[in-house]
Design an enzyme around this catalytic site. Structure first.
Site, short mmCIF file in Angstrom:
data_model
loop_
_atom_site.label_atom_id
_atom_site.label_comp_id
_atom_site.label_asym_id
_atom_site.label_seq_id
_atom_site.Cartn_x
_atom_site.Cartn_y
_atom_site.Cartn_z
N TYR A 1 -18.31 18.28 -64.60
CA TYR A 1 -19.42 19.22 -64.82
C TYR A 1 -19.07 20.60 -64.25
O TYR A 1 -19.26 21.62 -64.91
CB TYR A 1 -20.71 18.67 -64.18
N HIS B 1 -25.64 27.31 -58.60
CA HIS B 1 -26.24 25.99 -58.38
C HIS B 1 -25.18 25.08 -57.77
O HIS B 1 -24.10 24.95 -58.31
CB HIS B 1 -26.76 25.40 -59.70
C1 DHB Z 1 -28.38 24.14 -70.70
C2 DHB Z 1 -27.92 23.45 -71.77
C3 DHB Z 1 -27.25 22.27 -71.57
O1 DHB Z 1 -26.77 21.59 -72.60
C4 DHB Z 1 -27.06 21.75 -70.33
O2 DHB Z 1 -26.42 20.57 -70.18
C5 DHB Z 1 -27.50 22.44 -69.26
C6 DHB Z 1 -28.18 23.65 -69.45
C7 DHB Z 1 -29.10 25.42 -70.89
O3 DHB Z 1 -29.26 25.85 -72.03
O4 DHB Z 1 -29.56 26.01 -69.90
#
Ligand code: DHB
Ligand code: FAD
Length: 391
Positions: A384, A72
């Site tokens: 992130y 992604h």
């Molecule tokens: C997922 C969980 C998260 O806390 C997040 O920020 C993004 C994705 C997940 O379980 O896919």
């Protein structure tokens, strides 16, 4: 029993550590309370940051990940009437991968099987002893036999948020920080193709929602709920209609496609950090030392980063009799832990409604800023997509 490194916990941290140590010729035994099938099917995290993927790649653990995961480039941030894409590749030159923790755990387990790793599953009464000496040991019960003893040069607590190893660090040196949030997540897994190409993080007056995924046919979705929420209060219809409202079904023609829900659970939201992450011959890694709320998907990645620092530190200590990295481990790991603790808190407080109208205005202002200023967006993207392991 005797080994060089006694590893408590067969989650991602423990399994990865045993693999990295073995590559340096260091023997370990992994102890685990649950069964292997339970550990491999526990539905948890789903997003791997670029530094996690790089580390797995560098150690030959990413073959299936590359074949089956999905890259992604970024995420969508949305609130009523607005949806904005943040492209991490454009912003900071890095991306993330969607790959379930269940799959990573299976890959790590298979790699350890191939190398003849010794595991002891389904133990109880785990206790850590004599960590202030250079002959620490762990005791446990298995098949009704109490007091089984595993001697080691080093003990590593990878036993997660409910583990016992952190309590072996004496209270006089232990320091903890904690925040409990006034909301929880209701998480569902659904047998339906995701209605989005990349994750949607949604602010909504009714509460936060997240559209994530596990594969082209499986969606993972979350709703902000009250902490005491009973799962039975949320029928499948109620879940899908709340998700549709919060994720903006109908907004600019976007539609959320519902499907059969195969798993439902309520997750508490907590920040927790303990220091030091090493005392004497006991080291801690992953959730055993720190917990983040899930918003921003840092928990699993942080566990991997700890292990990325710990493995060379233990190799130095045990193979070269050089304690430099081992002595620096706690401070080095905690620098990244606090960065991720702040980021997870920041994402959480930006996106979850509190019922206070002043908070709502600040959140909307912050979302508008992050979605319109590339300087602000870069900060989110850098955190992130993942800071370097040794940040
Ligand atoms: C997922 C969980 C998260 O806390 C997040 O920020 C993004 C994705 C997940 O379980 O896919
Ligand atoms: P764990 O995976 O918890 O592994 C610890 C292991 O130690 C477990 O197998 C446990 O059974 C074992 N153990 C415990 N006590 C003992 C003992 N006394 N003796 C022996 N073994 C013991 N993170 C994200 O990034 N995104 C998410 O969406 C997300 N969702 C989550 C949902 C849930 C319900 C939970 C609990 C966590 C979630 N996390 C998420 C966090 C992420 O899964 C963890 O950060 C990650 O699993 C940490 O890995 P670990 O190896 O440190 O700990």
């Amino acid at each position: 029993m005797r080994t060089e490194v006694a590893i408590i916990g067969a989650g991602p941290a423990g399994l990865l550590l045993s693999h990295l140590l073995a590559q340096d010729g260091i023997e370990s035994v992994v102890l685990e309370t649950r069964s292997r099938a339970y550990v491999e099917s526990r539905i948890r995290a789903g997003i791997l940051e670029s530094s996690t993927v790089d580390l797995l790649d560098a150690h030959g653990l990413a073959e299936r990940l590359h074949a089956e995961s999905h890259e992604h480039r970024g995420i969508y941030l949305q609130w009523p009437g607005e949806r904005h894409h943040l492209d991490f590749v454009d912003l900071v030159g890095r991306s993330v991968r969607v790959y379930g923790q269940t799959e990573l755990t299976k890959d790590l387990g298979r790699a350890r099987d191939a190398a003849g790793q010794q595991f002891v599953y389904e133990i109880s009464d785990t206790a850590v002893h004599d960590i202030e000496t250079d002959r620490p040991y762990v005791t446990f019960t298995r098949d009704g036999e109490a007091g089984i003893r595993l001697d080691a040069d080093v003990v590593v607590g990878c036993d997660g948020s409910f583990g016992v190893s952190r309590t072996a660090i004496p209270e006089r040196v232990r320091q903890t920080w904690e925040r409990t949030y006034p909301y929880a997540w209701l998480g569902v897994l659904a047998d339906v193709a995701p209605s989005t190409d990349e994750l949607i993080y949604a602010w909504h007056p009714d509460g936060f929602a997240l559209h994530s995924m596990r594969s082209p046919t499986v969606s993972r979705l979350y709703l902000q709920v009250d902490p005491g929420t009973a799962i039975d209060d949320w029928s499948d219809d109620r879940i899908w209609s709340a998700l549709a409202a919060r994720l903006g079904h109908g907004q600019d023609g976007w539609e959320l496609t519902p499907g059969p829900i195969t798993d439902k659970s309520v997750l508490p939201m907590r920040s927790f950090v303990m220091q030091p992450m090493r005392h004497g011959r006991l080291f801690l890694a992953g959730d055993a030392a720190h917990i983040v709320p899930p918003t921003g998907a840092k928990g699993l990645n942080l566990a991997v980063a700890d292990v990325g620092l710990l493995a060379p530190a233990l190799a130095g200590l045990l193979r070269k009799r050089d304690a430099t990295l081992a002595d620096a481990y706690s401070d080095n790991a905690l620098r990244r832990v606090w960065r991720c603790t702040h980021f997870s808190w920041w994402m959480t407080t930006m996106l979850h409604t509190t019922g206070d109208p002043f908070d709502a205005q600040l959140q909307r202002s912050q979302l508008t800023w992050v979605s319109s200023s590339s300087a602000a967006a870069q900060g989110l993207a850098e955190n992130y997509a993942g800071l370097p392991i040794g940040f």
